[in-house]
Write a protein that holds these residues in place. Structure first.
Motif, PDB file in Angstrom:
ATOM      1  N   LEU A 268       0.827  -1.202   0.000  1.00 15.44           N
ATOM      2  CA  LEU A 268       0.000   0.000   0.000  1.00 15.44           C
ATOM      3  C   LEU A 268       0.869   1.263   0.000  1.00 15.44           C
ATOM      4  O   LEU A 268       0.520   2.269  -0.637  1.00 15.44           O
ATOM      5  N   ARG A 269       1.969   1.230   0.732  1.00 16.75           N
ATOM      6  CA  ARG A 269       2.854   2.401   0.735  1.00 16.75           C
ATOM      7  C   ARG A 269       3.505   2.590  -0.631  1.00 16.75           C
ATOM      8  O   ARG A 269       3.769   3.725  -1.055  1.00 16.75           O
ATOM      9  N   SER A 270       3.764   1.478  -1.307  1.00 15.61           N
ATOM     10  CA  SER A 270       4.311   1.601  -2.659  1.00 15.61           C
ATOM     11  C   SER A 270       3.266   2.158  -3.614  1.00 15.61           C
ATOM     12  O   SER A 270       3.596   2.909  -4.539  1.00 15.61           O
ATOM     13  N   PHE A 271       2.012   1.790  -3.386  1.00 19.44           N
ATOM     14  CA  PHE A 271       0.934   2.296  -4.243  1.00 19.44           C
ATOM     15  C   PHE A 271       0.717   3.789  -4.032  1.00 19.44           C
ATOM     16  O   PHE A 271       0.504   4.540  -4.993  1.00 19.44           O
ATOM     17  N   ASP A 272       0.745   4.241  -2.776  1.00 19.99           N
ATOM     18  CA  ASP A 272       0.533   5.656  -2.479  1.00 19.99           C
ATOM     19  C   ASP A 272       1.466   6.010  -1.324  1.00 19.99           C
ATOM     20  O   ASP A 272       1.153   5.786  -0.138  1.00 19.99           O
ATOM     21  N   ALA A 273       2.608   6.573  -1.669  1.00 16.97           N
ATOM     22  CA  ALA A 273       3.605   6.879  -0.654  1.00 16.97           C
ATOM     23  C   ALA A 273       3.187   8.003   0.256  1.00 16.97           C
ATOM     24  O   ALA A 273       3.722   8.149   1.367  1.00 16.97           O
ATOM     25  N   ALA A 274       2.183   8.796  -0.141  1.00 16.21           N
ATOM     26  CA  ALA A 274       1.777   9.951   0.660  1.00 16.21           C
ATOM     27  C   ALA A 274       0.774   9.579   1.747  1.00 16.21           C
ATOM     28  O   ALA A 274       0.390  10.448   2.545  1.00 16.21           O
TER      29      ALA A 274
END
Length: 795
Positions: A769-775
């Motif tokens: 999930l962090r790779s999908f949306d790092a923000a």
């Protein structure tokens, strides 16, 4: 030896009068005293109470006398210095028991004095009506005075020896009084709770009875039509039975006549043939007797001739021979005749036997025919009896029909009277009133601002009007949930503000009146509990709060605004039962409607469809609040799949003060257009979320967790994610919420998944999930998996 303590009858009298109470240290348990411990009886048993009180008073006086004797014995035991230690100990024990009985009798007299005071006040109020009881009351009062005087004397005698003990007794009595007051308070509270429970039970029974009466009326209407049809059938059946009865009577007469004629003919033929055979047999026997007699005569003549021949010694030989020849010829002729006679008799007897066999065969045939005729006659009799039973049943049904007709006539008269009285009334009074009051055109509403600005306005207005603070991310999700589904489920601990959020949304959209709260009851089982029901007796539909809210939402004054119907404590009962009609309607594309009645009613409201259905307008959102404890039920998967689920935080966040903003009334059409514009503009972000889930994670969830999803989730993603992004959020925020509330929700309570698998899933899914949306940090997914890991014992 000193005097011993009296026993026997006096001791039994003292024991019988003791009152039940707490056993203090050093005090022996006493047998309960019925007249002091029992509550006041009703007015019908006043005379019996007075009689028992007199008996109790007599027993108490006897106990006082016995106590006085025990006092003297105790005094003598104490004053006698020359007595042994054992007698002194016995006297001291008697004194201790005497003191205990004194305390018990004081408590008993106190209770009885209080009760008599209550009775005296009641008798004073009823003195005009119950003058005859005044004398008995005076006797009781005198008796009470006597008992009080005896008690005072006894207290005077014991005062010198028991001052120190009296303080303890008084404290015990006061403590017993406090315990009694506590017990009375508990009993009073329990009685109030029981009365409340009984009242609720009777209310539920009354509602159930009304519903059953409605069902009974419908059944009665059906039975009325069935009885009318049955009556017509019975009339035709009666005519046919009358014809059949005449045919049966005629057939019975013909059969009876044929049977009589045939029996007479058979008896006559049988008698004639039997007479003929008997006559022939008599003739044959007579002929045989004659021949036998002739043969015997010839034999006698031959003997005589032989004797004569012997005697004719003077006859010539030729004469004798000639005579013998002649006699022999006669003898041969007679022998031939005698031999021919038996053969003729045998032939005649054979013929007669053949005739007898023929007659027996004919007789058997006649008997068989007679049996058949009797069987036919028995069947005819059974048919006649059955016809008669039918006629009796017909008469009974006719009487029952007359009774029902009379009852129906009475009910029809009542209904006609009700119809005449309420000819101009409305079957939906509240909805019809809305037709007259809520048909004014709404005020024009400004266009919806940019969604991020609108979220900030929602946050400020909710805090200003309702005193509730919500994070902007939570309000973004709620706004996107409105674009995704018409059904919202708000979950969280009790008192967090789930119902308040539903109310606050209406105020945030500038229409505080566009909300209705419907409390869900635990006993709801079918849609009638939610929608209301039609009472055919007074021809009125009992509109529920839900039905009135649904109708108000489509009136002219509200149909252009977002309208919220809050189902408070939605999971107190199974939503899949009472809310099934709404769930089915929400799944339909096009016109959504719910059935209220099976046939049009008089003076229906203007907005009902065909006078029987109510529409589910597009401007309505249903918000269900849910607690999860031992009093609630679990939502079914199909309810979750159709809903937007929001888990409210345990406490409201501390937000900085903002400038108060006046609420603006926003239109439903403008809001829908804003949703459509966002879904068109940010459709690519929704596709990215779908590609992320359909990549490695669909197969991973299916293999490791046995979790899958269908096309509905893809459609909801395309409706939900763009609005979150347009309102200032990110695709990762929307994906994290959908994963926590729609996909990984089924992991809760799955103990077939061990904590190691969950830990691995938590790490890998968080990194993905962090790779999908790092923000964005996936808080919802991580919190759900952490809770499941902790529930399995890992900290």
């Amino acid at each position: 030896m000193g005097k011993k303590r009296p026993s026997g009858r006096g001791q039994q009298g003292r024991t019988r009068g003791r009152k039940a109470g707490p056993v203090w240290p050093g005090q022996q348990a006493a047998v309960p005293r019925p007249e002091a411990a029992s509550p006041r009886q009703p007015e019908e048993s006043t005379a019996l109470d007075r009689s028992s009180q007199r008996d109790a008073t007599t027993a108490l006086i006897e106990e006082i006398r016995q106590a006085a004797a025990d006092v003297h014995l105790a005094v003598e035991a104490v004053d006698a210095p020359d007595r042994g230690a054992s007698e002194l100990e016995l006297a001291w024990r008697n004194y201790g028991e005497l003191v205990a009985r004194h305390a018990e009798m004081v408590a008993a007299l106190t209770v009885q004095v209080d009760r008599l005071g209550i009775e005296r006040s009641e008798l004073d109020t009823e003195v005009a009506r119950r003058e005859k009881e005044a004398e008995a009351f005076q006797d009781e009062r005198d008796l009470l005075d006597a008992r009080t005087a005896v008690l005072e004397r006894r207290e005077g005698e014991l005062d010198a020896r028991g001052r120190a003990a009296e303080l303890g007794f008084m404290e015990r009595r006061l403590e017993a009084g406090r315990e009694l007051e506590t017990w009375l308070a508990d009993e009073r509270r329990q009685a109030v709770e029981n009365l409340e429970a009984d009242r609720d039970s009777w209310r539920n029974r009354w509602a159930e009875t009304e519903r059953r009466l409605t069902d009974a009326q419908a059944v009665l209407d059906r039975r009325e039509s069935d009885l009318a049809q049955r009556e017509r059938e019975l009339v035709s059946e009666r005519a046919r039975l009358a014809e059949d009865r005449e045919d049966v009577a005629e057939l019975r007469s013909v059969l009876k006549e044929q049977q009589i004629n045939r029996a007479d003919r058979l008896e006559r033929e049988l008698g004639e043939r039997t007479g003929q055979l008997a006559q022939q047999l008599t003739d044959a026997r007579r002929r045989v007797a004659a021949l036998t007699e002739g043969n015997e005569g010839l034999s006698a003549r031959l003997s005589e001739q032989e004797s004569a021949l012997v005697a004719l010694g003077g006859m010539s030989l030729e004469q004798v021979v000639e005579r013998i020849t002649q006699l022999r010829a006669d003898n041969a002729r007679l022998a031939e005749e005698n031999a021919a006679v038996p053969h003729a008799d045998a032939r005649l007897l054979g013929q007669m036997n053949q005739q007898v066999r023929q007659l027996a065969s004919d007789n058997e045939e006649l008997v068989r025919e007679r049996g058949e005729l009797e069987s036919l006659l028995q069947r005819d009799r059974l048919a006649v009896n059955e016809r008669e039973n039918y006629l009796e049943a017909n008469n009974w049904l006719r009487a029952a029909n007359n009774q029902l007709q009379r009852l129906l006539s009475e009910e029809a008269a009542k209904l006609n009277a009700t119809a005449e009285a309420g000819k101009d009334a409305y079957a939906f009074p509240s909805c019809s009133l809305m037709d007259r009051e809520l048909m004014a055109p709404p005020l024009p509403s400004p266009s919806v601002p940019e969604l991020p600005v609108f979220v900030e306005r929602m946050q400020a207005v909710i805090r200003q009007r309702d005193g509730l603070s919500y994070r902007a991310s939570d309000l973004r999700l709620v706004l996107a949930g409105m674009a995704m589904s018409r059904l919202h489920l708000y979950q969280g601990i009790s008192g967090i503000g789930k119902t308040g959020l539903g109310r606050a949304l209406a105020g945030a959209f500038g229409s505080p009146d566009s909300v209705a709260v419907v409390p869900v009851q635990a006993g709801w089982r079918d849609p009638q509990d939610l929608m209301g029901y039609y009472n055919s007796f007074d021809r009125t539909f009992y509109e529920s709060e839900f039905t009135k809210a649904l109708y108000r939402a489509q009136c002219t004054a509200f149909k252009s605004r977002p309208f919220f119907i809050v189902l408070d404590e939605m999971n107190l009962s199974h939503p899949e039962q009472y809310f099934s009609g709404v769930l089915s309607a929400l799944a339909i594309k096009g016109e959504r409607k719910l059935a209220l009645t099976t046939a049009p009613v008089r003076n229906p409201p203007e907005l009902l469809i065909d006078g029987t259905h109510i529409a589910v307008p597009d401007n309505v959102w249903f918000i269900g609040t849910a607690n999860h404890d031992e009093t609630t039920l679990r939502f079914a998967d199909k309810t979750y799949d159709r809903s937007f689920v929001m888990e409210l935080p345990w406490q409201h966040p501390d937000l900085p003060e903002t400038t108060p903003l006046p609420p603006e009334s926003l239109g439903h059409r403008d809001l829908t257009e804003a949703f459509s514009h966002a879904q068109t503009t940010y459709a690519a972000q929704a596709s990215d979320v779908i590609d992320f889930l359909d990549g490695a994670w669909r197969s991973r969830f299916a293999e490791d967790l046995r979790i899958g999803w269908g096309n509905r989730l893809e459609l909801q993603i395309r409706q939900f994610v763009p609005v979150v992004v347009a309102a200032g959020g990110s695709p990762g925020e929307a994906l994290d919420h959908l994963l926590a509330t729609r996909i990984l929700r089924s992991v809760r309570g799955r103990y077939d998944i061990n904590e190691d698998a969950l830990d691995t899933l938590r790490t890998e899914l968080g990194d993905s999930l962090r790779s999908f949306d790092a923000a964005y940090e996936p808080e919802g997914t991580q919190r759900l998996l952490d809770d499941e890991i902790r529930s399995r014992g890992r900290r």
